[in-house]
Design a protein around this motif. Structure first.
Motif, PDB file in Angstrom:
ATOM      1  N   GLY A  23      32.547  48.284  55.907  1.00  0.00           N
ATOM      2  CA  GLY A  23      33.961  48.343  56.253  1.00  0.00           C
ATOM      3  C   GLY A  23      34.356  47.523  57.463  1.00  0.00           C
ATOM      4  N   LEU A  24      33.406  46.821  58.081  1.00  0.00           N
ATOM      5  CA  LEU A  24      33.718  46.024  59.265  1.00  0.00           C
ATOM      6  C   LEU A  24      33.392  44.555  59.028  1.00  0.00           C
ATOM      7  CD1 LEU A  24      32.369  48.324  62.130  1.00  0.00           C
ATOM      8  CD2 LEU A  24      34.713  48.157  61.245  1.00  0.00           C
ATOM      9  N   ASP A  25      34.144  43.675  59.696  1.00  0.00           N
ATOM     10  CA  ASP A  25      33.911  42.239  59.572  1.00  0.00           C
ATOM     11  C   ASP A  25      34.257  41.575  60.908  1.00  0.00           C
ATOM     12  OD1 ASP A  25      33.232  39.821  58.500  1.00  0.00           O
ATOM     13  OD2 ASP A  25      34.741  39.828  56.917  1.00  0.00           O
ATOM     14  N   TRP A  26      33.893  40.331  61.067  1.00  0.00           N
ATOM     15  CA  TRP A  26      34.235  39.595  62.282  1.00  0.00           C
ATOM     16  C   TRP A  26      34.290  38.111  61.978  1.00  0.00           C
ATOM     17  CZ3 TRP A  26      30.692  36.161  64.590  1.00  0.00           C
ATOM     18  CH2 TRP A  26      29.377  36.227  64.107  1.00  0.00           C
ATOM     19  N   SER A  32      47.488  41.408  56.043  1.00  0.00           N
ATOM     20  CA  SER A  32      47.947  42.389  55.036  1.00  0.00           C
ATOM     21  C   SER A  32      46.780  43.301  54.685  1.00  0.00           C
ATOM     22  CB  SER A  32      48.450  41.683  53.780  1.00  0.00           C
ATOM     23  OG  SER A  32      47.392  40.958  53.159  1.00  0.00           O
ATOM     24  N   TRP A  33      47.091  44.479  54.234  1.00  0.00           N
ATOM     25  CA  TRP A  33      46.064  45.431  53.813  1.00  0.00           C
ATOM     26  C   TRP A  33      45.759  45.245  52.342  1.00  0.00           C
ATOM     27  CZ3 TRP A  33      43.361  47.775  57.368  1.00  0.00           C
ATOM     28  CH2 TRP A  33      43.942  48.046  58.615  1.00  0.00           C
ATOM     29  N   SER A  65      39.075  45.676  55.347  1.00  0.00           N
ATOM     30  CA  SER A  65      40.186  45.821  54.405  1.00  0.00           C
ATOM     31  C   SER A  65      41.469  45.155  54.905  1.00  0.00           C
ATOM     32  CB  SER A  65      40.451  47.307  54.134  1.00  0.00           C
ATOM     33  OG  SER A  65      40.674  48.005  55.344  1.00  0.00           O
ATOM     34  N   LEU A  66      41.445  44.656  56.161  1.00  0.00           N
ATOM     35  CA  LEU A  66      42.590  43.942  56.703  1.00  0.00           C
ATOM     36  C   LEU A  66      42.408  42.462  56.403  1.00  0.00           C
ATOM     37  CD1 LEU A  66      45.225  44.088  58.317  1.00  0.00           C
ATOM     38  CD2 LEU A  66      43.861  43.895  60.418  1.00  0.00           C
TER      39      LEU A  66
END
Length: 302
Positions: A53-56, A300-301, A282-283
């Motif tokens: 659920g996380l990204d960078w 956007s989501w 998810s963003l």
């Protein structure tokens, strides 16, 4: 703004919260309290790899991080062979790995490749060569006195200073780190009270002219009032001519100026700064920008 010329944005409200502690920022991101964290350290971003659920994202910033050598005021680096020893004895790849997990671009000149007017041909470069560094040191007048490297404490620049300290000690230079707070750093830097200093040079204009700052010979110019390089009177006019020229005609001036700086070993370019952003996967549309800005319109989501 529903009347925005590109159309109504997908996200209608953005809340900006100031959280000084980086650990709290990242914990909040992991717990879902925050959707985006601005510019966390690259090693922090790397540790997010594989977390659901996380990204960078990261990109080059407009800053370059450079080791400037004090070739004035009776300092030891008035000796060109000592400067050459430091230049050849600095392992930039090792510094990049230690400060940026290897993600930054190593620089050959005191400009970021994205700068307008950046020379792409004819540039003289110096590679790490321990044996050559030791030979330059033998030819210098250096007699073992402490060599002070000024930097800001508690930053990646202090980490870089520690790596450089080790590298210089390895070739026979008694390097010492002077790590101080921002106010003290500014005073010592402006006064030229150092043997070497690690500077982060930001360029909001994203142009090669930014590399002229510490060679500016304009009377009373703040940055060079106490920090005068011996050949500044020859180097700065080249930058000035490059500023006046247009398009490709600018590049030969910057090439000549950079080559003079390299030949004299007045500084050691280290690496291009980097900008990061960590966010909920998810963003959509979140990406790092060289100036650290964001265009919320693209967000956007899922």
């Amino acid at each position: 703004n529903e009347d925005y010329w590109r159309g109504k944005p997908a996200i209608q409200e953005v809340t900006i919260e100031i959280v000084p502690d980086v650990s709290t920022q990242i914990l909040g991101l992991e717990n879902g309290d925050y959707d985006v964290v601005r510019n966390p350290a690259i090693d922090t971003c790397v540790r997010l790899n594989g977390k659901p659920g996380l990204d960078w994202d990261c990109t080059d910033s407009t800053a370059r991080i450079t080791l400037y050598l004090a070739a004035w005021g009776g300092r030891s680096c008035e000796d060109k062979n000592l400067r050459k020893a430091i230049q050849a004895g600095t392992n930039k790849d090792e510094i990049n790995l230690g400060t940026n997990s290897g993600y930054a671009k190593v620089l050959d000149i005191d400009m970021c490749p994205m700068y307008g007017g950046y020379p792409t041909q004819g540039i003289e470069t110096v590679s790490y060569d321990r044996d050559k560094a030791i030979e330059y040191l033998k030819q210098s007048s250096y007699d073992g006195e402490p060599f002070e490297i000024l930097c800001k404490s508690g930053t990646t620049f202090e980490t870089a200073a520690k790596i450089i300290q080790y590298q210089l000690m390895d070739i026979g230079i008694d390097a010492k780190i002077i790590a101080v707070d921002n106010m003290t750093y500014t005073d010592l830097d402006a006064g030229g009270n150092f043997d070497a200093v690690i500077r982060e040079q930001l360029s909001s204009m994203v142009d090669a002219d930014g590399a002229s700052t510490y060679f500016n010979t304009t009377p009373g110019f703040a940055y060079t009032k106490n920090c005068k390089y011996p050949l500044a009177e020859e180097i700065y006019p080249l930058f000035a001519e490059g500023c006046k020229a247009q398009g490709e005609e600018r590049i030969p001036y910057y090439t000549e100026a950079c080559n003079m700086i390299t030949e004299e070993a007045y500084l050691v370019p280290l690496y291009n700064g980097i900008i990061t952003v960590a966010f909920q996967a998810s963003l959509q549309g979140v990406e790092a920008h060289c100036l650290g800005t964001y265009n919320f319109y693209h967000w956007s989501w899922e």
